[in-house]
Design an enzyme around this catalytic site. Sequence first.
Site, PDB file in Angstrom:
ATOM      1  N   ASP A  89       0.508   3.086 -13.819  1.00  0.00           N
ATOM      2  CA  ASP A  89      -0.882   2.625 -13.749  1.00  0.00           C
ATOM      3  C   ASP A  89      -1.700   3.142 -14.944  1.00  0.00           C
ATOM      4  OD1 ASP A  89      -1.883   0.906 -11.887  1.00  0.00           O
ATOM      5  OD2 ASP A  89      -2.291   2.424 -10.367  1.00  0.00           O
TER       6      ASP A  89
ATOM      7  N   LYS B 290       2.471  -7.507  -5.166  1.00  0.00           N
ATOM      8  CA  LYS B 290       3.204  -6.709  -6.147  1.00  0.00           C
ATOM      9  C   LYS B 290       4.688  -6.686  -5.813  1.00  0.00           C
ATOM     10  CE  LYS B 290      -0.622  -3.731  -7.370  1.00  0.00           C
ATOM     11  NZ  LYS B 290      -1.452  -2.613  -6.989  1.00  0.00           N
TER      12      LYS B 290
ATOM     13  N   GLN C 183      -1.853   2.959  -4.524  1.00  0.00           N
ATOM     14  CA  GLN C 183      -2.876   1.910  -4.437  1.00  0.00           C
ATOM     15  C   GLN C 183      -4.246   2.530  -4.170  1.00  0.00           C
ATOM     16  OE1 GLN C 183      -2.399  -1.367  -5.058  1.00  0.00           O
ATOM     17  NE2 GLN C 183      -4.553  -1.793  -4.698  1.00  0.00           N
TER      18      GLN C 183
HETATM   19  N1  GUN Z   1      -6.668  -1.172  -6.879  1.00  0.00           N
HETATM   20  C1  GUN Z   1      -7.182  -2.251  -7.532  1.00  0.00           C
HETATM   21  N2  GUN Z   1      -6.612  -2.371  -8.745  1.00  0.00           N
HETATM   22  C2  GUN Z   1      -5.739  -1.362  -8.866  1.00  0.00           C
HETATM   23  C3  GUN Z   1      -4.830  -0.963  -9.900  1.00  0.00           C
HETATM   24  O1  GUN Z   1      -4.734  -1.549 -10.973  1.00  0.00           O
HETATM   25  N3  GUN Z   1      -4.090   0.128  -9.632  1.00  0.00           N
HETATM   26  C4  GUN Z   1      -4.181   0.809  -8.463  1.00  0.00           C
HETATM   27  N4  GUN Z   1      -3.414   1.876  -8.293  1.00  0.00           N
HETATM   28  N5  GUN Z   1      -4.992   0.470  -7.484  1.00  0.00           N
HETATM   29  C5  GUN Z   1      -5.759  -0.614  -7.692  1.00  0.00           C
END
Ligand code: GUN
Length: 284
Positions: free
Chosen positions: A121, A54, A98
């Site tokens: 998100d 990311k 996350q």
């Molecule tokens: N863990 C796996 N996919 C995601 C996501 O799209 N957002 C977040 N915050 N954690 C994740």
Amino acid sequence: MIGQIIDGTAISAKLRGEVAIAAAALRAHQQIVPTLAVVLVGDDPASAVYVKAKAKAAREANVDVRDHKLPATTTQAELMALVAELNADPIVDGILVQLPLPPHLDSDAVIRALDPSKDVDGLHPTNLGYLAQGKPVFVPCTPKGCMRLLREVGVDPAGLRAVVLGRSVLVGKPIALLLQNANATVTMCHSKTRDLADEVRRADIVVAAIGRPEMVRGEWIKPGATVLDVGINRTAEGKLVGDVHFTSAIQHAHAITPVPRGVGPMTIACLLENTVEAARRRRG
Ligand code: GUN
């Protein structure tokens, strides 16, 4: 008939290019640098890989990233204090916590504590509520990426039968809402669904997000269907596979995403798109 392989890497690169241009324009005309705070708690190796990916993609898209790495021993109160600080920080446009968090932490409480205007998100109840009303603001990134893939392969869901496998808050529920908002007829399937194969056989669009390696068999796929495979499973031999048996499914599908390089790359691209949108809404 052999289906088209949907190239998520190429489509995500195109989207990240669009995001980079939008972010550069914000910087040039309004001196705004879209800024994403990424919170990683503990040392789950898969999460560390995602967070690194990311950060790299963000920098390439003219989005600033502020990494907050907290130890696995972090308390709920410490994490809530960081969220409050990021909510109040005028520089921060988007906050990504996350998931999954270590088991002693209450992730629902953390998500509820986010400022909805920074919830890139799309997981805060306010944003999920807007989506359920058909008036989305921030849409969860993986479902948003799925809808973009459909658009890129020229599939308009209107009037089509869509079957969603899996009812998670991160993927299954929001993609079902997005498909309904796009006028598909949507069926939700899950671990208690009877005759899963029959449900899938009726689908013009299949979205698989159940986390069961290659459970969806090629014979289940209606000829000409579009298949989006959200699963990422590692086999005993260390190979990455989706929830769909790819080599048999491509014999029936009109178009199908591979694993890896299908849906996966779209998630990050959509996160960056949401971050730039957050900056524009908050400060633009
Ligand atoms: N863990 C796996 N996919 C995601 C996501 O799209 N957002 C977040 N915050 N954690 C994740």
